[in-house]
Write a protein that holds these residues in place. Structure first.
Motif, PDB file in Angstrom:
ATOM      1  N   ARG A 103     -10.439 -14.687  -9.534  1.00 24.18           N
ATOM      2  CA  ARG A 103     -10.182 -15.820 -10.426  1.00 24.18           C
ATOM      3  C   ARG A 103      -9.050 -16.632  -9.817  1.00 24.18           C
ATOM      4  N   LYS A 104      -9.128 -17.930  -9.927  1.00 24.16           N
ATOM      5  CA  LYS A 104      -8.037 -18.786  -9.448  1.00 24.16           C
ATOM      6  C   LYS A 104      -6.819 -18.498 -10.303  1.00 24.16           C
ATOM      7  N   PRO A 105      -5.660 -18.443  -9.809  1.00 24.50           N
ATOM      8  CA  PRO A 105      -5.137 -18.685  -8.465  1.00 24.50           C
ATOM      9  C   PRO A 105      -4.935 -17.390  -7.679  1.00 24.50           C
ATOM     10  N   CYS A 106      -5.889 -16.502  -7.649  1.00 27.33           N
ATOM     11  CA  CYS A 106      -5.750 -15.206  -6.986  1.00 27.33           C
ATOM     12  C   CYS A 106      -5.487 -15.377  -5.489  1.00 27.33           C
ATOM     13  N   GLU A 107      -4.408 -14.775  -5.032  1.00 25.23           N
ATOM     14  CA  GLU A 107      -3.996 -14.881  -3.634  1.00 25.23           C
ATOM     15  C   GLU A 107      -4.061 -13.549  -2.903  1.00 25.23           C
ATOM     16  N   ARG A 108      -4.287 -12.469  -3.659  1.00 26.41           N
ATOM     17  CA  ARG A 108      -4.187 -11.144  -3.056  1.00 26.41           C
ATOM     18  C   ARG A 108      -5.160 -10.191  -3.748  1.00 26.41           C
ATOM     19  N   VAL A 109      -5.763  -9.310  -2.954  1.00 24.59           N
ATOM     20  CA  VAL A 109      -6.621  -8.244  -3.486  1.00 24.59           C
ATOM     21  C   VAL A 109      -6.090  -6.937  -2.927  1.00 24.59           C
ATOM     22  N   ILE A 110      -5.825  -5.992  -3.826  1.00 23.76           N
ATOM     23  CA  ILE A 110      -5.391  -4.660  -3.410  1.00 23.76           C
ATOM     24  C   ILE A 110      -6.424  -3.662  -3.914  1.00 23.76           C
ATOM     25  N   ILE A 111      -7.053  -2.967  -2.983  1.00 26.95           N
ATOM     26  CA  ILE A 111      -8.036  -1.932  -3.312  1.00 26.95           C
ATOM     27  C   ILE A 111      -7.340  -0.586  -3.143  1.00 26.95           C
ATOM     28  N   TYR A 112      -7.321   0.204  -4.212  1.00 25.77           N
ATOM     29  CA  TYR A 112      -6.687   1.518  -4.188  1.00 25.77           C
ATOM     30  C   TYR A 112      -7.736   2.611  -4.015  1.00 25.77           C
ATOM     31  N   SER A 113      -7.419   3.563  -3.138  1.00 27.81           N
ATOM     32  CA  SER A 113      -8.324   4.658  -2.822  1.00 27.81           C
ATOM     33  C   SER A 113      -7.629   6.002  -2.995  1.00 27.81           C
ATOM     34  N   ASP A 114      -8.427   7.026  -3.273  1.00 27.23           N
ATOM     35  CA  ASP A 114      -7.937   8.409  -3.337  1.00 27.23           C
ATOM     36  C   ASP A 114      -7.721   9.018  -1.956  1.00 27.23           C
ATOM     37  N   VAL A 115      -8.197   8.357  -0.915  1.00 29.57           N
ATOM     38  CA  VAL A 115      -8.136   8.910   0.435  1.00 29.57           C
ATOM     39  C   VAL A 115      -6.754   8.662   1.037  1.00 29.57           C
ATOM     40  N   ASN A 116      -5.987   9.744   1.216  1.00 31.99           N
ATOM     41  CA  ASN A 116      -4.618   9.559   1.712  1.00 31.99           C
ATOM     42  C   ASN A 116      -4.573   9.099   3.166  1.00 31.99           C
ATOM     43  N   ASP A 117      -5.647   9.258   3.913  1.00 36.08           N
ATOM     44  CA  ASP A 117      -5.708   8.794   5.300  1.00 36.08           C
ATOM     45  C   ASP A 117      -6.473   7.475   5.436  1.00 36.08           C
ATOM     46  N   ILE A 118      -6.602   6.715   4.363  1.00 32.47           N
ATOM     47  CA  ILE A 118      -7.424   5.506   4.404  1.00 32.47           C
ATOM     48  C   ILE A 118      -6.961   4.530   5.482  1.00 32.47           C
ATOM     49  N   ASN A 119      -5.665   4.371   5.682  1.00 32.29           N
ATOM     50  CA  ASN A 119      -5.186   3.439   6.711  1.00 32.29           C
ATOM     51  C   ASN A 119      -5.523   3.933   8.116  1.00 32.29           C
ATOM     52  N   ARG A 120      -5.432   5.228   8.345  1.00 34.92           N
ATOM     53  CA  ARG A 120      -5.792   5.794   9.652  1.00 34.92           C
ATOM     54  C   ARG A 120      -7.297   5.681   9.894  1.00 34.92           C
ATOM     55  N   ILE A 121      -8.089   5.839   8.856  1.00 34.26           N
ATOM     56  CA  ILE A 121      -9.543   5.707   8.968  1.00 34.26           C
ATOM     57  C   ILE A 121      -9.907   4.261   9.313  1.00 34.26           C
ATOM     58  N   LEU A 122      -9.282   3.299   8.627  1.00 35.55           N
ATOM     59  CA  LEU A 122      -9.565   1.884   8.879  1.00 35.55           C
ATOM     60  C   LEU A 122      -9.101   1.429  10.262  1.00 35.55           C
ATOM     61  N   ALA A 123      -8.059   2.072  10.770  1.00 35.62           N
ATOM     62  CA  ALA A 123      -7.528   1.725  12.094  1.00 35.62           C
ATOM     63  C   ALA A 123      -8.183   2.551  13.210  1.00 35.62           C
ATOM     64  N   THR A 156      -5.015 -12.423   0.744  1.00 34.95           N
ATOM     65  CA  THR A 156      -4.558 -11.245   1.467  1.00 34.95           C
ATOM     66  C   THR A 156      -5.332 -10.044   0.923  1.00 34.95           C
ATOM     67  N   LEU A 157      -6.054  -9.372   1.786  1.00 28.25           N
ATOM     68  CA  LEU A 157      -6.884  -8.229   1.391  1.00 28.25           C
ATOM     69  C   LEU A 157      -6.282  -6.953   1.957  1.00 28.25           C
ATOM     70  N   GLU A 158      -5.967  -6.012   1.069  1.00 28.56           N
ATOM     71  CA  GLU A 158      -5.360  -4.746   1.476  1.00 28.56           C
ATOM     72  C   GLU A 158      -6.123  -3.577   0.866  1.00 28.56           C
ATOM     73  N   ILE A 159      -6.179  -2.490   1.608  1.00 36.05           N
ATOM     74  CA  ILE A 159      -6.720  -1.233   1.088  1.00 36.05           C
ATOM     75  C   ILE A 159      -5.601  -0.217   1.229  1.00 36.05           C
ATOM     76  N   LYS A 160      -5.254   0.419   0.114  1.00 35.11           N
ATOM     77  CA  LYS A 160      -4.107   1.326   0.103  1.00 35.11           C
ATOM     78  C   LYS A 160      -4.470   2.663  -0.539  1.00 35.11           C
ATOM     79  N   TYR A 161      -3.759   3.670  -0.116  1.00 31.44           N
ATOM     80  CA  TYR A 161      -3.838   4.984  -0.767  1.00 31.44           C
ATOM     81  C   TYR A 161      -3.077   4.912  -2.081  1.00 31.44           C
ATOM     82  N   LEU A 162      -3.646   5.464  -3.126  1.00 26.84           N
ATOM     83  CA  LEU A 162      -2.986   5.521  -4.427  1.00 26.84           C
ATOM     84  C   LEU A 162      -2.358   6.901  -4.586  1.00 26.84           C
TER      85      LEU A 162
END
Length: 187
Positions: A103-123, A156-162
């Protein structure tokens, strides 16, 4: 001069347990719920011990709106009993559907995951060499993530461990968890 006041009812996400919820958790939940510039997405999956199916669910939170979407997922033979498959499928599901919740004026999306290694998997620092289906899923996830970042350059699109302390008493994570579990019970 005459003034008017209107009482605004605050949402009660915790029911009768509201008084037991730490104030910092309440503040985080309300900040996310009323946020207009950030879409928060909570992903979860559940697996059936009966027929090896999985269900994924995502809760989209923004601008005093909560939407939960869910999907039944069939596990490939080499991923039966592997929760990581369902959790990564949930992130893939979130990436596939977040655009319709912007929805406007959305500038950022944060997707939260249960996977603690999500950043290592994406990289690609963690690679599933021993499991073909997980390896394919990882490639699909990385490709879709990169594609969505290119398609949504104003966001800004981010995927983070929750982490656990942000899951506890979190009604949005609970909504995803409950939706995925209910999906399996309907089979």
């Amino acid at each position: 001069m005459k003034t008017h006041s209107k009482s605004v009812k605050m949402e009660n996400f915790w029911g009768k347990y509201e008084n037991k919820i730490p104030i910092e958790v309440k503040e985080m939940v309300f900040d996310q719920y009323y946020s207009q510039d950030t879409l928060f997405v909570y992903c979860d999956s559940s697996s059936s011990k009966i027929n090896n199916d999985m269900a994924v669910a995502c809760t989209y939170v923004n601008n005093a709106s909560i939407t939960v979407e869910k999907l039944l997922v069939h596990s490939p033979g080499d991923c039966i009993g592997k929760n990581i498959f369902g959790e990564l499928k949930a992130v893939l599901f979130a990436l596939s559907h977040f655009n319709k919740h912007l929805r406007k004026p959305c500038e950022r999306v944060i997707i939260y995951s249960d996977v603690n290694d999500i950043n290592r998997i994406l990289a690609s620092q963690l690679v599933f060499n021993q499991n073909v289906s997980l390896k394919i899923l990882q490639v699909d996830l990385i490709n879709l993530y990169e594609q969505k970042k290119r398609e949504n350059q104003n966001v800004t699109l981010e995927i983070k461990y929750l982490p656990l302390h942000r899951k506890k008493h979190n009604p949005f994570m609970k909504a995803s968890h409950n939706a995925s579990r209910k999906m399996l019970k309907r089979e």
